[in-house]
Design a protein around this motif. Structure first.
Motif, short mmCIF file in Angstrom:
data_model
loop_
_atom_site.label_atom_id
_atom_site.label_comp_id
_atom_site.label_asym_id
_atom_site.label_seq_id
_atom_site.Cartn_x
_atom_site.Cartn_y
_atom_site.Cartn_z
N ARG A 5 -11.85 4.11 11.19
CA ARG A 5 -12.72 3.82 10.04
C ARG A 5 -12.19 2.70 9.17
O ARG A 5 -12.95 1.92 8.63
CB ARG A 5 -12.88 5.07 9.19
CG ARG A 5 -13.55 6.18 9.93
CD ARG A 5 -14.53 6.82 9.05
NE ARG A 5 -15.20 7.88 9.79
CZ ARG A 5 -16.50 8.00 9.83
NH1 ARG A 5 -17.24 7.14 9.21
NH2 ARG A 5 -17.04 8.98 10.48
N PHE A 6 -10.88 2.65 8.96
CA PHE A 6 -10.33 1.66 8.04
C PHE A 6 -8.87 1.42 8.37
O PHE A 6 -8.16 2.34 8.78
CB PHE A 6 -10.45 2.18 6.60
CG PHE A 6 -9.90 1.24 5.57
CD1 PHE A 6 -10.61 0.12 5.20
CD2 PHE A 6 -8.68 1.47 4.99
CE1 PHE A 6 -10.09 -0.76 4.25
CE2 PHE A 6 -8.15 0.61 4.05
CZ PHE A 6 -8.87 -0.51 3.68
N HIS A 7 -8.43 0.19 8.22
CA HIS A 7 -7.02 -0.12 8.36
C HIS A 7 -6.70 -1.32 7.48
O HIS A 7 -7.59 -2.14 7.20
CB HIS A 7 -6.64 -0.40 9.81
CG HIS A 7 -7.15 -1.72 10.30
ND1 HIS A 7 -8.44 -1.88 10.74
CD2 HIS A 7 -6.56 -2.92 10.38
CE1 HIS A 7 -8.61 -3.15 11.08
NE2 HIS A 7 -7.49 -3.81 10.87
N THR A 8 -5.49 -1.39 7.03
CA THR A 8 -5.05 -2.54 6.25
C THR A 8 -3.54 -2.68 6.36
O THR A 8 -2.84 -1.70 6.60
CB THR A 8 -5.47 -2.41 4.76
OG1 THR A 8 -5.20 -3.64 4.10
CG2 THR A 8 -4.73 -1.31 4.06
N VAL A 9 -3.07 -3.90 6.21
CA VAL A 9 -1.63 -4.19 6.15
C VAL A 9 -1.38 -4.84 4.81
O VAL A 9 -2.03 -5.82 4.46
CB VAL A 9 -1.18 -5.12 7.30
CG1 VAL A 9 0.27 -5.52 7.13
CG2 VAL A 9 -1.40 -4.45 8.65
N ILE A 10 -0.46 -4.28 4.04
CA ILE A 10 -0.10 -4.85 2.75
C ILE A 10 1.22 -5.59 2.93
O ILE A 10 2.26 -4.97 3.13
CB ILE A 10 0.05 -3.76 1.67
CG1 ILE A 10 -1.24 -2.95 1.55
CG2 ILE A 10 0.42 -4.39 0.34
CD1 ILE A 10 -1.12 -1.74 0.65
N ALA A 11 1.14 -6.90 2.90
CA ALA A 11 2.34 -7.73 3.11
C ALA A 11 2.98 -8.06 1.76
O ALA A 11 2.29 -8.27 0.77
CB ALA A 11 1.95 -9.02 3.81
N ARG A 12 4.28 -8.08 1.76
CA ARG A 12 5.05 -8.48 0.57
C ARG A 12 4.57 -7.76 -0.69
O ARG A 12 4.10 -8.37 -1.64
CB ARG A 12 4.99 -9.99 0.39
CG ARG A 12 5.71 -10.73 1.51
CD ARG A 12 5.64 -12.22 1.34
NE ARG A 12 4.35 -12.80 1.68
CZ ARG A 12 3.90 -12.99 2.92
NH1 ARG A 12 4.62 -12.63 3.93
NH2 ARG A 12 2.72 -13.53 3.13
N THR A 13 4.73 -6.45 -0.67
CA THR A 13 4.30 -5.66 -1.83
C THR A 13 5.13 -6.02 -3.05
O THR A 13 6.31 -6.34 -2.95
CB THR A 13 4.47 -4.15 -1.56
OG1 THR A 13 5.83 -3.89 -1.25
CG2 THR A 13 3.60 -3.69 -0.43
N GLY A 14 4.50 -5.99 -4.20
CA GLY A 14 5.22 -6.21 -5.45
C GLY A 14 6.09 -5.00 -5.77
O GLY A 14 5.92 -3.93 -5.20
N GLU A 15 7.01 -5.17 -6.71
CA GLU A 15 7.93 -4.09 -7.04
C GLU A 15 7.21 -2.83 -7.50
O GLU A 15 7.55 -1.72 -7.11
CB GLU A 15 8.91 -4.54 -8.11
CG GLU A 15 9.97 -3.50 -8.43
CD GLU A 15 10.95 -3.97 -9.47
OE1 GLU A 15 11.39 -3.13 -10.26
OE2 GLU A 15 11.27 -5.17 -9.49
N GLY A 16 6.19 -2.98 -8.34
CA GLY A 16 5.45 -1.83 -8.84
C GLY A 16 4.79 -1.04 -7.72
O GLY A 16 4.87 0.19 -7.67
N LEU A 17 4.13 -1.73 -6.80
CA LEU A 17 3.47 -1.06 -5.69
C LEU A 17 4.50 -0.44 -4.75
O LEU A 17 4.31 0.66 -4.25
CB LEU A 17 2.56 -2.03 -4.93
CG LEU A 17 1.75 -1.43 -3.78
CD1 LEU A 17 0.90 -0.26 -4.25
CD2 LEU A 17 0.88 -2.50 -3.14
N SER A 18 5.60 -1.13 -4.51
CA SER A 18 6.66 -0.58 -3.66
C SER A 18 7.19 0.73 -4.22
O SER A 18 7.44 1.68 -3.48
CB SER A 18 7.81 -1.58 -3.52
OG SER A 18 7.40 -2.69 -2.76
N LEU A 19 7.36 0.81 -5.54
CA LEU A 19 7.84 2.04 -6.16
C LEU A 19 6.87 3.19 -5.93
O LEU A 19 7.26 4.32 -5.64
CB LEU A 19 8.06 1.83 -7.66
CG LEU A 19 9.23 0.92 -8.04
CD1 LEU A 19 9.22 0.66 -9.55
CD2 LEU A 19 10.55 1.52 -7.60
#
Length: 84
Positions: free
Chosen positions: A48-62
């Motif tokens: 149904r859905f897929h995504t790749v998040i490249a180079r996450t920011g610090e806030g999102l990584s936390l």
């Protein structure tokens, strides 16, 4: 993973036959793993859905790292009305 050097950080069944899967690694390796996973899942059902998040920011990584701590919570039914 056989396809690429990635780490599978979370596999969570979210209900109605849907699953959330999180990989971590180099962007190209995660893309290769995602392609392989999509092909395998496509043979079993529908992706149904897929995504790749490249180079996450610090806030999102936390947030993502905190979400990967411990086992996924069990899916439960919402509480029903209380008897009086």
């Amino acid at each position: 993973m056989k396809t690429a050097e990635v780490e599978l950080t979370r596999l969570e069944r979210i209900g109605a036959g849907m699953v959330t899967v999180k990989f971590r690694g180099d962007v190209s390796a995660v893309n290769a793993a995602m392609d392989s996973a999509r092909a395998a899942a496509g043979r079993l059902g529908q992706v149904r859905f897929h995504t790749v998040i490249a180079r996450t920011g610090e806030g999102l990584s936390l947030i993502l790292d905190a979400d990967d701590q411990g086992p996924a919570p069990e899916k439960s039914d919402p509480p029903g009305p209380e008897a009086v």
